[in-house]
Design an enzyme around this catalytic site. Structure first.
Site, PDB file in Angstrom:
ATOM      1  N   LYS A  16       0.831  -1.214   0.000  1.00  0.00           N
ATOM      2  CA  LYS A  16       0.000   0.000   0.000  1.00  0.00           C
ATOM      3  C   LYS A  16       0.863   1.262   0.000  1.00  0.00           C
ATOM      4  CE  LYS A  16      -2.224  -0.924   3.861  1.00  0.00           C
ATOM      5  NZ  LYS A  16      -1.542  -2.172   4.273  1.00  0.00           N
ATOM      6  N   ARG A  92      -9.274   0.257   9.481  1.00  0.00           N
ATOM      7  CA  ARG A  92      -8.786  -1.083   9.791  1.00  0.00           C
ATOM      8  C   ARG A  92      -9.830  -1.908  10.535  1.00  0.00           C
ATOM      9  NH1 ARG A  92      -3.033   0.157   9.236  1.00  0.00           N
ATOM     10  NH2 ARG A  92      -1.754  -1.651   9.631  1.00  0.00           N
ATOM     11  N   ARG A 126      11.780  -6.841   5.213  1.00  0.00           N
ATOM     12  CA  ARG A 126      11.784  -5.388   4.966  1.00  0.00           C
ATOM     13  C   ARG A 126      12.810  -4.694   5.869  1.00  0.00           C
ATOM     14  NH1 ARG A 126       6.215  -2.248   5.044  1.00  0.00           N
ATOM     15  NH2 ARG A 126       6.063  -2.997   7.178  1.00  0.00           N
ATOM     16  N   ARG A 155      11.960  -2.476  11.206  1.00  0.00           N
ATOM     17  CA  ARG A 155      10.898  -1.910  12.037  1.00  0.00           C
ATOM     18  C   ARG A 155      10.630  -2.862  13.195  1.00  0.00           C
ATOM     19  NH1 ARG A 155       5.761  -0.077   8.399  1.00  0.00           N
ATOM     20  NH2 ARG A 155       4.657  -1.119  10.093  1.00  0.00           N
ATOM     21  N   ARG A 166       0.200  -9.206  13.350  1.00  0.00           N
ATOM     22  CA  ARG A 166      -0.424  -8.142  12.539  1.00  0.00           C
ATOM     23  C   ARG A 166      -1.307  -8.742  11.453  1.00  0.00           C
ATOM     24  NH1 ARG A 166       4.526  -5.238  10.496  1.00  0.00           N
ATOM     25  NH2 ARG A 166       3.129  -3.739   9.503  1.00  0.00           N
TER      26      ARG A 166
HETATM   27  P1  AMP Z   1       1.167   0.173   9.225  1.00  0.00           P
HETATM   28  O1  AMP Z   1       2.416   0.954   9.007  1.00  0.00           O
HETATM   29  O2  AMP Z   1       0.009   0.688   8.412  1.00  0.00           O
HETATM   30  O3  AMP Z   1       1.378  -1.308   9.078  1.00  0.00           O
HETATM   31  O4  AMP Z   1       0.739   0.437  10.755  1.00  0.00           O
HETATM   32  C1  AMP Z   1       1.599   0.091  11.816  1.00  0.00           C
HETATM   33  C2  AMP Z   1       0.805  -0.002  13.113  1.00  0.00           C
HETATM   34  O5  AMP Z   1       0.179   1.253  13.396  1.00  0.00           O
HETATM   35  C3  AMP Z   1      -0.321  -1.007  13.119  1.00  0.00           C
HETATM   36  O6  AMP Z   1       0.125  -2.321  13.384  1.00  0.00           O
HETATM   37  C4  AMP Z   1      -1.202  -0.448  14.238  1.00  0.00           C
HETATM   38  O7  AMP Z   1      -0.644  -0.715  15.516  1.00  0.00           O
HETATM   39  C5  AMP Z   1      -1.090   1.041  14.013  1.00  0.00           C
HETATM   40  N1  AMP Z   1      -2.145   1.525  13.085  1.00  0.00           N
HETATM   41  C6  AMP Z   1      -1.972   2.033  11.829  1.00  0.00           C
HETATM   42  N2  AMP Z   1      -3.144   2.376  11.273  1.00  0.00           N
HETATM   43  C7  AMP Z   1      -4.095   2.070  12.186  1.00  0.00           C
HETATM   44  C8  AMP Z   1      -5.509   2.172  12.216  1.00  0.00           C
HETATM   45  N3  AMP Z   1      -6.210   2.629  11.170  1.00  0.00           N
HETATM   46  N4  AMP Z   1      -6.156   1.750  13.334  1.00  0.00           N
HETATM   47  C9  AMP Z   1      -5.495   1.286  14.394  1.00  0.00           C
HETATM   48  N5  AMP Z   1      -4.150   1.139  14.436  1.00  0.00           N
HETATM   49  C10 AMP Z   1      -3.453   1.536  13.353  1.00  0.00           C
END
Ligand code: AMP
Length: 211
Positions: A16, A92, A126, A155, A166
Site C-alpha cells: 500500500k 482497519r 523489509r 521496524r 499483525r
Molecule cells: P502500518 O504501518 O500501516 O502497518 O501500521 C503500523 C501499526 O500502526 C499497526 O500495526 C497499528 O498498531 C497502528 N495503526 C496504523 N493504522 C491504524 C488504524 N487505522 N487503526 C489502528 N491502528 C493503526
C-alpha cells in the site's frame, strides 16, 4: 473529478505504501497514512483516555490496533486539510469504516490482494533507511550505496512474531472492511503479488478510468 479521493486497502506488507507514494506523485494528491502518523507519535501521551496503554507505541510494538479515538482524530484532521488524497492504513475495522463514511466521500477503493505466505516474507525481510524513510528488502531490493546498506534497520513490528500477529489482527478486523466495500460495489481488486511496476499499471489505469 478534480482531485480524486482514493482509498487503498490491503494487508500489512501488501504494498500500500509503495503504490500510495506513486499515486500521490502522479495524481497530485496528499498521501494520508495512519501508520506513518502514528510512528511519528509513538510516545504521545494518551493516558488521559484511560485505555489499555498510555502511548500508541505500546499497541504498535505488539501488532495491536491503536484505539479508534486516537486514529479517527488523526484521519479527520488530515482529510479536512486535503482536497484529494490517497488514504493508506485506514479504516482497519468496521467502526473506522463507518466513521470514514460520515466524514468523506470516496471516488475509488482499491484492494491489493497478496497471499499470506508472501506477506510474511515481505514484512520480515523489509528494512528501512532511517534517514529517508525508504523501504528495502534483504532478498529482493537492497540499496547499491554501502553507507545506506549499513544504516538500514528493521521496524520493531516487522519481526516474525509481531508480523504474524499483525496479519492475524488484519484477518479479524480488516477483512470485514474489504467485504463491506465489496458488497457496496465500490471495491476494485488488484493482484498485488507482482513486482511494484506491474501492480502500478493496474492501479494507475483504475484511477484514470474513475476520473
Ligand atoms: P502500518 O504501518 O500501516 O502497518 O501500521 C503500523 C501499526 O500502526 C499497526 O500495526 C497499528 O498498531 C497502528 N495503526 C496504523 N493504522 C491504524 C488504524 N487505522 N487503526 C489502528 N491502528 C493503526
Amino acid at each position: 473529478m478534480s482531485e480524486p479521493k482514493i482509498l487503498i486497502l490491503g494487508a500489512p506488507g501488501a504494498g500500500k505504501g509503495t503504490q500510495s507514494d506513486r499515486i500521490a506523485e502522479t495524481f497530485d494528491v496528499e498521501h494520508v497514512t495512519t501508520g506513518d502518523a502514528l510512528r511519528a507519535n509513538k510516545e504521545m501521551d494518551i493516558g488521559y483516555l484511560d485505555l489499555k496503554y498510555d502511548t500508541p507505541g505500546e499497541y504498535m510494538d505488539r501488532g495491536e490496533l491503536v484505539p479508534d479515538e486516537v486514529v479517527n482524530e488523526i484521519v479527520k484532521t488530515a482529510l479536512d486539510d486535503a482536497d484529494g488524497y490517497v488514504l493508506d492504513g485506514y479504516p482497519r475495522n468496521l467502526d473506522q469504516a463507518e466513521y470514514l463514511d460520515e466524514i468523506t466521500d470516496l471516488d475509488v477503493v482499491l484492494y491489493l490482494e497478496v497471499s499470506e505466505e508472501e506477506l510474511l516474507q515481505r514484512l520480515t525481510g523489509r528494512r528501512v533507511d532511517p534517514e529517508t524513510g525508504e523501504n528495502y528488502h534483504v532478498e529482493f531490493d537492497m540499496p547499491d550505496d554501502e553507507d545506506v546498506r549499513e544504516r538500514l534497520v528493521q521496524r520493531e513490528d516487522d519481526t516474525e512474531d509481531v508480523a504474524r500477529e499483525r496479519i492475524r489482527v488484519y484477518e479479524d478486523n480488516t477483512a470485514p472492511v474489504v467485504e463491506r466495500y465489496e458488497e457496496s460495489g465500490e471495491l476494485v481488486r488488484i493482484d498485488g503479488e507482482r513486482p511494484p511496476d506491474g501492480v502500478w499499471e493496474d492501479v494507475r489505469a483504475t484511477i484514470e478510468e474513475a476520473s
